[in-house]
Design a protein around this motif. Structure first.
Motif, PDB file in Angstrom:
ATOM      1  N   ASP A 115       1.853  59.541 -44.836  1.00 11.71           N
ATOM      2  CA  ASP A 115       1.559  58.341 -45.605  1.00 11.71           C
ATOM      3  C   ASP A 115       0.165  57.827 -45.263  1.00 11.71           C
ATOM      4  OD1 ASP A 115       1.946  57.241 -43.109  1.00 11.71           O
ATOM      5  OD2 ASP A 115       3.366  55.717 -43.757  1.00 11.71           O
ATOM      6  N   ALA A 116      -0.260  56.842 -45.989  1.00 11.10           N
ATOM      7  CA  ALA A 116      -1.621  56.331 -45.857  1.00 11.10           C
ATOM      8  C   ALA A 116      -1.773  55.303 -44.740  1.00 11.10           C
ATOM      9  CB  ALA A 116      -2.054  55.705 -47.183  1.00 11.10           C
ATOM     10  N   THR A 117      -0.682  54.883 -44.142  1.00  7.57           N
ATOM     11  CA  THR A 117      -0.715  53.788 -43.170  1.00  7.57           C
ATOM     12  C   THR A 117      -1.741  53.972 -42.059  1.00  7.57           C
ATOM     13  OG1 THR A 117       1.593  53.290 -43.671  1.00  7.57           O
ATOM     14  CG2 THR A 117       0.698  52.378 -41.634  1.00  7.57           C
ATOM     15  N   PRO A 118      -1.799  55.116 -41.370  1.00  2.66           N
ATOM     16  CA  PRO A 118      -2.812  55.245 -40.305  1.00  2.66           C
ATOM     17  C   PRO A 118      -4.239  55.074 -40.817  1.00  2.66           C
ATOM     18  CG  PRO A 118      -1.220  57.028 -40.150  1.00  2.66           C
ATOM     19  CD  PRO A 118      -0.946  56.310 -41.430  1.00  2.66           C
ATOM     20  N   HIS A 119      -4.517  55.590 -41.998  1.00  2.14           N
ATOM     21  CA  HIS A 119      -5.848  55.446 -42.588  1.00  2.14           C
ATOM     22  C   HIS A 119      -6.154  53.970 -42.864  1.00  2.14           C
ATOM     23  CE1 HIS A 119      -5.107  59.721 -43.536  1.00  2.14           C
ATOM     24  NE2 HIS A 119      -6.417  59.834 -43.510  1.00  2.14           N
ATOM     25  N   VAL A 120      -5.193  53.288 -43.467  1.00  2.00           N
ATOM     26  CA  VAL A 120      -5.401  51.887 -43.841  1.00  2.00           C
ATOM     27  C   VAL A 120      -5.612  51.030 -42.600  1.00  2.00           C
ATOM     28  CG1 VAL A 120      -4.316  49.869 -44.917  1.00  2.00           C
ATOM     29  CG2 VAL A 120      -4.126  52.108 -46.013  1.00  2.00           C
ATOM     30  N   ILE A 121      -4.785  51.219 -41.592  1.00  2.00           N
ATOM     31  CA  ILE A 121      -4.918  50.423 -40.363  1.00  2.00           C
ATOM     32  C   ILE A 121      -6.249  50.701 -39.681  1.00  2.00           C
ATOM     33  CG2 ILE A 121      -3.995  50.045 -38.043  1.00  2.00           C
ATOM     34  CD1 ILE A 121      -1.186  50.496 -39.241  1.00  2.00           C
ATOM     35  N   LEU A 122      -6.614  51.983 -39.534  1.00  2.00           N
ATOM     36  CA  LEU A 122      -7.876  52.323 -38.889  1.00  2.00           C
ATOM     37  C   LEU A 122      -9.053  51.759 -39.679  1.00  2.00           C
ATOM     38  CD1 LEU A 122      -9.243  53.742 -36.533  1.00  2.00           C
ATOM     39  CD2 LEU A 122      -9.214  55.858 -37.891  1.00  2.00           C
ATOM     40  N   SER A 123      -9.015  51.870 -40.981  1.00  2.00           N
ATOM     41  CA  SER A 123     -10.077  51.324 -41.823  1.00  2.00           C
ATOM     42  C   SER A 123     -10.176  49.808 -41.637  1.00  2.00           C
ATOM     43  CB  SER A 123      -9.812  51.665 -43.288  1.00  2.00           C
ATOM     44  OG  SER A 123     -10.759  51.041 -44.118  1.00  2.00           O
ATOM     45  N   ARG A 137     -15.696  55.603 -44.479  1.00  2.00           N
ATOM     46  CA  ARG A 137     -15.437  57.020 -44.177  1.00  2.00           C
ATOM     47  C   ARG A 137     -13.927  57.290 -44.076  1.00  2.00           C
ATOM     48  NH1 ARG A 137     -14.348  58.732 -39.517  1.00  2.00           N
ATOM     49  NH2 ARG A 137     -15.362  57.037 -38.391  1.00  2.00           N
ATOM     50  N   VAL A 138     -13.191  56.380 -43.435  1.00  2.00           N
ATOM     51  CA  VAL A 138     -11.743  56.552 -43.299  1.00  2.00           C
ATOM     52  C   VAL A 138     -11.063  56.450 -44.668  1.00  2.00           C
ATOM     53  CG1 VAL A 138      -9.642  55.548 -42.302  1.00  2.00           C
ATOM     54  CG2 VAL A 138     -11.709  55.758 -40.903  1.00  2.00           C
ATOM     55  N   MET A 142      -8.922  59.336 -46.679  1.00  2.00           N
ATOM     56  CA  MET A 142      -7.592  59.077 -47.234  1.00  2.00           C
ATOM     57  C   MET A 142      -7.529  59.553 -48.693  1.00  2.00           C
ATOM     58  SD  MET A 142      -5.586  55.443 -47.391  1.00  2.00           S
ATOM     59  CE  MET A 142      -6.201  54.790 -48.929  1.00  2.00           C
ATOM     60  N   ARG A 143      -8.543  59.191 -49.468  1.00  2.00           N
ATOM     61  CA  ARG A 143      -8.572  59.623 -50.872  1.00  2.00           C
ATOM     62  C   ARG A 143      -8.681  61.138 -50.978  1.00  2.00           C
ATOM     63  NH1 ARG A 143     -11.779  55.064 -51.179  1.00  2.00           N
ATOM     64  NH2 ARG A 143     -13.678  56.292 -51.116  1.00  2.00           N
ATOM     65  N   ASP A 144      -9.519  61.755 -50.116  1.00  2.00           N
ATOM     66  CA  ASP A 144      -9.686  63.203 -50.141  1.00  2.00           C
ATOM     67  C   ASP A 144      -8.368  63.927 -49.856  1.00  2.00           C
ATOM     68  OD1 ASP A 144     -12.350  62.788 -50.690  1.00  2.00           O
ATOM     69  OD2 ASP A 144     -13.054  63.308 -48.657  1.00  2.00           O
ATOM     70  N   ARG A 145      -7.524  63.317 -49.051  1.00  2.00           N
ATOM     71  CA  ARG A 145      -6.217  63.911 -48.743  1.00  2.00           C
ATOM     72  C   ARG A 145      -5.167  63.583 -49.815  1.00  2.00           C
ATOM     73  NH1 ARG A 145      -6.873  62.275 -42.546  1.00  2.00           N
ATOM     74  NH2 ARG A 145      -7.853  64.187 -41.832  1.00  2.00           N
ATOM     75  N   GLY A 146      -5.593  62.819 -50.820  1.00  2.00           N
ATOM     76  CA  GLY A 146      -4.677  62.486 -51.908  1.00  2.00           C
ATOM     77  C   GLY A 146      -3.632  61.447 -51.523  1.00  2.00           C
TER      78      GLY A 146
END
Length: 173
Positions: A115-123, A137-138, A142-146
């Motif tokens: 899921d996108a949660t780690p990306h969203v939190i880190l961003s 960049r984060v 996330m978008r690149d991984r779909g």
């Protein structure tokens, strides 16, 4: 309750200690949590499960004791765990620990968090610190991984009817 149980001659087991550690975690009682964790192994000879380590790491993270979190991680006889690393990432968000947050997010990515949660939190951690390029960049990764942030719903029951509220998010997230 634990002390009362001991007073009446009951011997604690792994589940008892899991309950005590969880209670310590939810109340931010880091010193007590460490005391019971040590007592479990040294006094009662109970080998900690991954769930015991998870409670202790969560407790330490909630109070910002990242030095002890890292020590527990190094001593833990288990492999990487999504629950533990998610807990660490959430604690890093609360306390603004960018370095450990990056490590936690990378661990979650490497062990297959889908899921996108780690990306969203880190961003969000980077954005709060004013590190806009890192945040972007984060988000791009996330978008690149779909991956997309899930929509949030709230439910209210009123007059025998259920009403759902949808939280709209930024479409670029």
């Amino acid at each position: 309750m634990f002390e009362g149980m001991l007073h009446y001659g009951f011997k604690p087991d792994s589940v008892t200690f899991l309950s005590v550690l969880s209670a310590c975690s939810h109340n931010g009682l880091a010193e007590e949590c460490m005391k019971y964790f040590e007592l479990m192994e040294h006094e009662y000879g109970i080998s900690p499960w991954k769930e015991h380590y998870s409670c202790v790491i969560d407790t330490l993270g909630r109070v910002g004791r990242f030095d002890k979190v890292q020590k527990m991680l190094s001593e833990m006889p288990f492999g990487d765990d999504t629950i533990i690393w998610s807990s660490i990432l959430h604690s890093c968000r609360i306390h603004g620990n960018q370095d450990l947050a990056r490590v936690a997010a990378e661990k979650l990515f490497s062990i297959g968090a889908t899921d996108a949660t780690p990306h969203v939190i880190l961003s969000n951690i980077y954005a709060k610190a004013g590190k806009w390029e890192d945040a972007a960049r984060v988000k791009k990764a996330m978008r690149d991984r779909g991956l997309r942030k899930e929509l949030s719903y709230s439910w209210v029951n009123s007059n025998k009817k259920s009403i759902a509220f949808l939280r709209m998010t930024n479409p670029t997230q």
